[in-house]
Design a protein around this motif. Structure first.
Motif, mmCIF file in Angstrom:
data_model
loop_
_atom_site.group_PDB
_atom_site.id
_atom_site.type_symbol
_atom_site.label_atom_id
_atom_site.label_comp_id
_atom_site.label_asym_id
_atom_site.label_seq_id
_atom_site.Cartn_x
_atom_site.Cartn_y
_atom_site.Cartn_z
ATOM 1 N N ALA A 97 0.812 -1.222 0.000
ATOM 2 C CA ALA A 97 0.000 0.000 0.000
ATOM 3 C C ALA A 97 0.840 1.263 0.000
ATOM 4 O O ALA A 97 0.328 2.343 -0.300
ATOM 5 C CB ALA A 97 -0.943 0.001 1.203
ATOM 6 N N ASN A 98 2.125 1.150 0.325
ATOM 7 C CA ASN A 98 2.983 2.326 0.408
ATOM 8 C C ASN A 98 3.982 2.403 -0.737
ATOM 9 O O ASN A 98 5.058 3.008 -0.589
ATOM 10 C CB ASN A 98 3.739 2.335 1.746
ATOM 11 C CG ASN A 98 4.538 1.042 1.958
ATOM 12 O OD1 ASN A 98 4.418 0.098 1.170
ATOM 13 N ND2 ASN A 98 5.327 1.018 3.011
ATOM 14 N N LEU A 99 3.654 1.792 -1.880
ATOM 15 C CA LEU A 99 4.553 1.884 -3.027
ATOM 16 C C LEU A 99 4.562 3.302 -3.573
ATOM 17 O O LEU A 99 3.495 3.897 -3.792
ATOM 18 C CB LEU A 99 4.108 0.910 -4.128
ATOM 19 C CG LEU A 99 4.547 -0.544 -3.990
ATOM 20 C CD1 LEU A 99 3.980 -1.366 -5.136
ATOM 21 C CD2 LEU A 99 6.065 -0.656 -3.966
ATOM 22 N N PRO A 100 5.718 3.867 -3.836
ATOM 23 C CA PRO A 100 5.744 5.222 -4.415
ATOM 24 C C PRO A 100 5.482 5.169 -5.916
ATOM 25 O O PRO A 100 5.834 4.217 -6.609
ATOM 26 C CB PRO A 100 7.178 5.692 -4.112
ATOM 27 C CG PRO A 100 7.979 4.426 -4.072
ATOM 28 C CD PRO A 100 7.075 3.371 -3.508
ATOM 29 N N GLY A 101 4.850 6.206 -6.427
ATOM 30 C CA GLY A 101 4.607 6.294 -7.861
ATOM 31 C C GLY A 101 3.383 5.506 -8.292
ATOM 32 O O GLY A 101 2.633 4.950 -7.473
ATOM 33 N N ASN A 102 3.185 5.452 -9.606
ATOM 34 C CA ASN A 102 2.022 4.768 -10.185
ATOM 35 C C ASN A 102 2.416 3.669 -11.151
ATOM 36 O O ASN A 102 1.600 3.236 -11.971
ATOM 37 C CB ASN A 102 1.130 5.781 -10.911
ATOM 38 C CG ASN A 102 0.605 6.850 -9.988
ATOM 39 O OD1 ASN A 102 1.058 7.992 -10.017
ATOM 40 N ND2 ASN A 102 -0.351 6.489 -9.134
ATOM 41 N N ALA A 103 3.637 3.193 -11.096
ATOM 42 C CA ALA A 103 4.103 2.107 -11.955
ATOM 43 C C ALA A 103 5.057 1.232 -11.166
ATOM 44 O O ALA A 103 5.840 1.730 -10.328
ATOM 45 C CB ALA A 103 4.784 2.648 -13.218
ATOM 46 N N TYR A 104 4.989 -0.080 -11.424
ATOM 47 C CA TYR A 104 5.816 -1.026 -10.687
ATOM 48 C C TYR A 104 6.074 -2.227 -11.573
ATOM 49 O O TYR A 104 5.174 -2.701 -12.295
ATOM 50 C CB TYR A 104 5.118 -1.452 -9.396
ATOM 51 C CG TYR A 104 5.947 -2.334 -8.505
ATOM 52 C CD1 TYR A 104 7.016 -1.810 -7.793
ATOM 53 C CD2 TYR A 104 5.656 -3.684 -8.386
ATOM 54 C CE1 TYR A 104 7.786 -2.622 -6.970
ATOM 55 C CE2 TYR A 104 6.410 -4.499 -7.568
ATOM 56 C CZ TYR A 104 7.483 -3.970 -6.862
ATOM 57 O OH TYR A 104 8.246 -4.782 -6.064
ATOM 58 N N SER A 105 7.328 -2.711 -11.552
ATOM 59 C CA SER A 105 7.721 -3.891 -12.335
ATOM 60 C C SER A 105 7.823 -5.090 -11.410
ATOM 61 O O SER A 105 8.280 -4.981 -10.265
ATOM 62 C CB SER A 105 9.057 -3.647 -13.039
ATOM 63 O OG SER A 105 8.954 -2.554 -13.938
ATOM 64 N N LEU A 106 7.401 -6.257 -11.942
ATOM 65 C CA LEU A 106 7.316 -7.456 -11.106
ATOM 66 C C LEU A 106 7.773 -8.670 -11.911
ATOM 67 O O LEU A 106 7.400 -8.821 -13.076
ATOM 68 C CB LEU A 106 5.884 -7.659 -10.606
ATOM 69 C CG LEU A 106 5.585 -8.961 -9.855
ATOM 70 C CD1 LEU A 106 6.340 -8.982 -8.520
ATOM 71 C CD2 LEU A 106 4.086 -9.102 -9.609
ATOM 72 N N ILE A 107 8.579 -9.510 -11.294
ATOM 73 C CA ILE A 107 8.956 -10.816 -11.852
ATOM 74 C C ILE A 107 8.361 -11.880 -10.936
ATOM 75 O O ILE A 107 8.792 -12.035 -9.785
ATOM 76 C CB ILE A 107 10.490 -10.972 -11.954
ATOM 77 C CG1 ILE A 107 11.068 -9.918 -12.892
ATOM 78 C CG2 ILE A 107 10.844 -12.364 -12.450
ATOM 79 C CD1 ILE A 107 12.576 -9.975 -13.004
ATOM 80 N N GLN A 108 7.353 -12.566 -11.436
ATOM 81 C CA GLN A 108 6.655 -13.567 -10.636
ATOM 82 C C GLN A 108 7.179 -14.952 -11.007
ATOM 83 O O GLN A 108 7.082 -15.388 -12.151
ATOM 84 C CB GLN A 108 5.141 -13.493 -10.874
ATOM 85 C CG GLN A 108 4.353 -14.495 -10.058
ATOM 86 C CD GLN A 108 4.506 -14.267 -8.563
ATOM 87 O OE1 GLN A 108 4.457 -13.141 -8.095
ATOM 88 N NE2 GLN A 108 4.697 -15.345 -7.807
ATOM 89 N N LEU A 109 7.771 -15.645 -10.028
ATOM 90 C CA LEU A 109 8.301 -16.989 -10.236
ATOM 91 C C LEU A 109 7.234 -18.010 -9.870
ATOM 92 O O LEU A 109 6.583 -17.908 -8.824
ATOM 93 C CB LEU A 109 9.558 -17.200 -9.391
ATOM 94 C CG LEU A 109 10.720 -16.225 -9.662
ATOM 95 C CD1 LEU A 109 11.895 -16.534 -8.757
ATOM 96 C CD2 LEU A 109 11.130 -16.272 -11.125
ATOM 97 N N MET A 110 7.063 -19.004 -10.748
ATOM 98 C CA MET A 110 6.062 -20.048 -10.555
ATOM 99 C C MET A 110 6.770 -21.383 -10.335
ATOM 100 O O MET A 110 7.746 -21.712 -11.025
ATOM 101 C CB MET A 110 5.134 -20.145 -11.765
ATOM 102 C CG MET A 110 4.499 -18.828 -12.181
ATOM 103 S SD MET A 110 3.160 -18.312 -11.095
ATOM 104 C CE MET A 110 1.928 -19.550 -11.467
ATOM 105 N N VAL A 111 6.268 -22.144 -9.378
ATOM 106 C CA VAL A 111 6.829 -23.453 -9.040
ATOM 107 C C VAL A 111 5.957 -24.528 -9.674
ATOM 108 O O VAL A 111 4.719 -24.483 -9.574
ATOM 109 C CB VAL A 111 6.911 -23.645 -7.515
ATOM 110 C CG1 VAL A 111 7.503 -25.007 -7.174
ATOM 111 C CG2 VAL A 111 7.740 -22.526 -6.892
ATOM 112 N N GLU A 112 6.620 -25.493 -10.330
ATOM 113 C CA GLU A 112 5.877 -26.573 -10.973
ATOM 114 C C GLU A 112 5.163 -27.424 -9.929
ATOM 115 O O GLU A 112 5.689 -27.684 -8.849
ATOM 116 C CB GLU A 112 6.814 -27.438 -11.813
ATOM 117 C CG GLU A 112 7.394 -26.721 -13.025
ATOM 118 C CD GLU A 112 8.175 -27.654 -13.916
ATOM 119 O OE1 GLU A 112 8.196 -28.876 -13.619
ATOM 120 O OE2 GLU A 112 8.750 -27.189 -14.916
ATOM 121 N N ASP A 113 3.967 -27.843 -10.303
ATOM 122 C CA ASP A 113 3.131 -28.646 -9.400
ATOM 123 C C ASP A 113 3.074 -30.065 -9.952
ATOM 124 O O ASP A 113 2.525 -30.303 -11.029
ATOM 125 C CB ASP A 113 1.726 -28.042 -9.295
ATOM 126 C CG ASP A 113 0.893 -28.736 -8.233
ATOM 127 O OD1 ASP A 113 1.461 -29.512 -7.448
ATOM 128 O OD2 ASP A 113 -0.330 -28.502 -8.202
#
Length: 217
Positions: A97-113
């Motif tokens: 909720a306290n991220l500065p600005g209006n843009a953010y980059s994300l790398i989401q890692l997924m684990v095989e099931d």
């Protein structure tokens, strides 16, 4: 009189202060919106994962990552993103909720099931006679070729033609042909085929062939 003056001053104060409050609310609303752009990758080999469903928890909206695993979505700060894909464990990411600005980059890692199915034991028939009896009485389902052959038989197509309604394209073509025929004979009576010898010849040939007999499907 003094009460009326106080009332007028209060309204004037509210009127002058309303643009400031409205501007503050708009600024607060803009600050609460953020665009999350990122990529979904495998945790072990860092390969892009396409067609990952990214949904905002508690809301009926989301997006899907493209062939390169790239995605972009606009959310509110504090929302939770749910990442799910076939063959991978479900992952959640809570936007701070306290991220500065209006843009953010994300790398989401997924684990095989890995899914383990119950063991299946294949046993042969007890005797040769039992196998021959089961092979002779077994109901083998039709393959795709046999189903296609049955669906394209003449009597089957005739039965479908009687009950299948015309679609929009056929109805439009039929209407356009009738309109063209009516405009072609505009200002004059249309010809009557009852006096056409060719039509009579075609009618007699169809009568001899039995085209007008009722056939049982």
């Amino acid at each position: 009189m003094e009460q009326k003056r106080s009332y007028i001053l209060s309204l004037l104060f509210i009127f002058l202060l309303s643009p400031v409050l409205l501007r503050a609310q708009i600024t607060e609303f803009k600050d609460s919106i953020i665009q999350i752009s990122g990529i979904t990758m495998t945790a072990d080999s860092l390969k892009a994962i396409p067609a990952v469903s990214i949904m905002v928890r508690g809301q009926y909206r989301g997006t899907i990552s493209n062939k390169q695993g790239v995605f972009s979505i606009v959310v509110f700060k504090g929302d939770t993103l749910s990442f799910s894909a076939i063959g991978f464990k479900k992952q959640d990411y809570k936007v701070p909720a306290n991220l500065p600005g209006n843009a953010y980059s994300l790398i989401q890692l997924m684990v095989e099931d890995t899914m383990y199915l119950p063991a299946t034991i294949i046993r042969p028939y007890l005797t040769k006679e039992e196998f021959e009896r089961a092979f002779a009485t077994m109901d083998i389902p039709d393959d795709a070729y046999e189903r296609a052959r049955k669906n394209t038989e003449a009597h089957h197509l005739r039965a479908l033609a009687r009950i299948t309604p015309v679609d929009g394209r056929e109805a439009t073509n039929m209407y356009m042909r009738r309109q063209a025929q009516s405009l072609y004979y505009a200002g004059q009576p249309p010809p009557q085929n009852i006096f056409n010898p060719l039509s009579w010849a075609q009618f007699i040939q169809a009568w001899k062939r039995g085209d007008f007999k009722r056939k049982e499907d």
